[in-house]
Motif scaffolding. Structure first.
Motif, short mmCIF file in Angstrom:
data_model
loop_
_atom_site.label_atom_id
_atom_site.label_comp_id
_atom_site.label_asym_id
_atom_site.label_seq_id
_atom_site.Cartn_x
_atom_site.Cartn_y
_atom_site.Cartn_z
N ASP A 61 40.11 -3.66 16.56
CA ASP A 61 40.54 -4.65 17.72
C ASP A 61 40.09 -3.72 19.11
OD1 ASP A 61 41.69 -6.44 16.19
OD2 ASP A 61 43.82 -5.49 16.53
N GLY A 62 39.30 -2.74 19.04
CA GLY A 62 38.57 -2.04 20.01
C GLY A 62 39.54 -1.08 20.66
N VAL A 83 44.20 -6.29 24.62
CA VAL A 83 43.22 -5.72 23.91
C VAL A 83 41.80 -6.31 24.66
CG1 VAL A 83 44.47 -5.48 21.65
CG2 VAL A 83 43.24 -7.76 22.26
N GLY A 84 40.73 -5.72 24.24
CA GLY A 84 39.37 -6.38 24.95
C GLY A 84 39.26 -6.07 26.18
N THR A 85 39.78 -4.78 26.79
CA THR A 85 39.87 -4.39 27.88
C THR A 85 38.82 -3.26 28.12
OG1 THR A 85 41.58 -2.79 27.48
CG2 THR A 85 42.39 -5.17 28.30
N LEU A 97 58.50 4.67 30.47
CA LEU A 97 57.92 4.20 28.94
C LEU A 97 58.50 3.17 28.58
CD1 LEU A 97 58.50 7.46 27.03
CD2 LEU A 97 56.26 6.79 28.44
N ARG A 98 57.55 2.21 27.81
CA ARG A 98 58.22 0.86 27.40
C ARG A 98 58.27 1.15 25.78
NH1 ARG A 98 54.04 -4.02 29.05
NH2 ARG A 98 55.73 -5.25 28.09
N VAL A 99 59.64 1.26 25.69
CA VAL A 99 60.22 1.70 24.32
C VAL A 99 60.45 0.62 23.25
CG1 VAL A 99 61.76 3.06 22.86
CG2 VAL A 99 61.50 3.77 25.21
N ILE A 100 59.78 0.40 22.09
CA ILE A 100 60.06 -0.61 20.99
C ILE A 100 60.65 0.07 19.91
CG2 ILE A 100 58.72 -2.14 19.59
CD1 ILE A 100 56.50 -2.09 21.44
N GLY A 101 61.84 -0.51 19.68
CA GLY A 101 62.67 0.08 18.41
C GLY A 101 62.72 -0.96 17.05
N GLU A 102 61.37 -0.86 16.76
CA GLU A 102 61.13 -1.94 15.47
C GLU A 102 60.02 -1.30 14.56
OE1 GLU A 102 59.62 -5.96 16.45
OE2 GLU A 102 60.88 -5.09 18.29
N ASP A 103 60.03 -1.67 13.31
CA ASP A 103 58.74 -1.50 12.47
C ASP A 103 57.58 -2.47 13.18
OD1 ASP A 103 56.83 -1.18 10.34
OD2 ASP A 103 58.40 -1.04 9.15
N VAL A 104 56.67 -2.00 13.49
CA VAL A 104 55.46 -2.58 13.86
C VAL A 104 54.15 -2.55 13.03
CG1 VAL A 104 56.17 -2.24 16.40
CG2 VAL A 104 54.23 -0.73 15.35
N LEU A 144 47.98 -4.78 17.81
CA LEU A 144 48.40 -4.55 19.50
C LEU A 144 48.87 -5.54 20.16
CD1 LEU A 144 45.74 -1.52 20.05
CD2 LEU A 144 47.96 -1.46 19.29
N ALA A 145 47.96 -6.52 20.05
CA ALA A 145 48.29 -7.63 20.92
C ALA A 145 49.77 -8.37 20.50
CB ALA A 145 47.47 -8.88 20.60
N ASP A 146 50.36 -8.23 19.45
CA ASP A 146 51.45 -8.58 19.03
C ASP A 146 52.69 -7.66 19.71
OD1 ASP A 146 50.71 -10.37 17.25
OD2 ASP A 146 50.47 -9.07 15.64
#
Length: 247
Positions: free
Chosen positions: A178-179, A145-147, A126-133, A138-140
Motif C-alpha cells: 500500500d506504499g 495511504v498514498g501520501t 498517541l492514538r491507541v488501538i486496542g484490537e487485533d488489526v 492501514l486505511a482501515d
C-alpha cells in the motif's frame, strides 16, 4: 486488586517508573520481577493466559526506539503505526522524533492502559488501538495511504512464535504494497522471516537474564523488501527464542 477492576491503577501499583537502559530519554512503567507480575495477571508459564509483555522493554523494541531517536529523518513528519506496541516504547520514540501522528496498536487491555500511561509520562500524544488489526489494512485504521511522505510501520520484537510471525508478516507486506515503509527491530528470534527484509544496522544490547537466559542480544534493524528473497532465513537452532513478547 484484580487488574480487570481498574487496569490503569493496576499498572501504577505494580510497576515502577524508570528510564529505559538503552533509551534513557524515555521512561516507562516497568516490572521489577517478571514471574510475580505474571501471576498477578492470572497467568503462569504453562498456561494459555497472555504474559505481561507490556511490562518490559524488550531488546527489539529498545533497539528500534534507539534507532528512531538517533535517525529522526526516518519519522519526521510521517504518520507512524507501531504494531504490537507492548509498552509503547517504539511509538513514544517515534512521537519524540517528530512523527506527525502515531498509532500504537495492541490487543492486551492492560497493555493499552500501560501505553496510555507511558505516553502521558513522556508527554507525547498517541492514538491507541486496542484490537487485533492483523487482517486489516492501514486505511482501515484511519491511516492515510498514498501520501508524501509515505506512512511508516514499525514493529519491535514481534517474531516470537510461528503463528504470530506469519500473521505479522502478512500485515507488514500488505502495508508495504500500500506504499508504506516498514522498519523492524529483532534480536534474533527464531521465527524472524529474513527472506523479506534487508539489514539497516545492528548492535549488541544488554538484556535481563531472567527473561532472555543471556545477558545480551544482537538487535538488528531491518527494512522490508516487499518482493522478498533479500536474505536466507535464519537458522532456528542458533536463533534466540522468547519466553514473552513486547516492544
Amino acid at each position: 486488586m484484580s487488574w480487570a477492576t481498574d487496569p490503569g491503577e493496576f499498572v501504577r501499583r505494580h510497576l515502577r517508573v524508570a528510564p529505559v537502559a538503552e533509551v534513557p530519554e524515555i521512561q516507562l512503567h516497568q516490572a521489577e520481577e517478571p514471574i510475580g507480575l505474571w501471576l498477578l495477571t492470572e497467568g503462569e508459564y504453562y498456561s494459555e493466559a497472555p504474559p505481561p509483555f507490556w511490562a518490559f522493554a524488550w531488546a527489539g523494541g529498545q533497539g528500534l526506539a534507539r534507532y528512531l531517536l538517533d535517525h529522526p529523518a526516518e519519522v519526521a513528519g510521517r504518520n507512524v503505526v507501531d504494531l504490537a506496541s507492548g509498552s509503547g516504547i517504539v511509538a513514544i520514540a517515534a512521537a519524540l522524533a517528530g512523527a506527525a501522528q502515531v498509532w500504537a496498536v495492541e490487543i492486551d487491555p492492560l497493555a493499552v492502559n500501560a501505553i496510555e500511561l507511558n505516553a502521558t509520562l513522556n508527554n507525547v500524544r498517541l492514538r491507541v488501538i486496542g484490537e487485533d488489526v492483523l487482517d486489516r489494512g492501514l486505511a482501515d485504521l484511519g491511516v492515510p495511504v498514498g501520501t508524501d511522505p509515505a506512512p511508516l510501520v514499525v514493529a519491535g520484537d514481534v517474531f516470537y512464535s510461528e503463528p504470530m510471525s506469519a500473521r505479522v508478516l502478512t500485515f507488514l507486506r500488505r502495508a508495504a504494497r500500500d506504499g508504506a515503509d516498514v522498519l523492524v527491530g529483532d534480536p534474533g528470534r527464531a521465527f524472524f522471516p529474513g527472506d523479506y527484509f534487508t539489514t539497516v544496522t545492528s548492535w549488541e544490547i544488554p538484556v535481563r537474564p531472567e527473561l532472555e537466559s543471556t545477558t545480551s542480544r544482537t538487535v538488528t534493524i531491518w527494512r522490508i523488501n516487499p518482493r522478498g528473497a533479500a536474505h536466507p532465513r535464519p537458522d532456528r537452532k542458533k536463533s534466540g527464542t522468547r519466553k514473552a513478547r513486547g516492544a
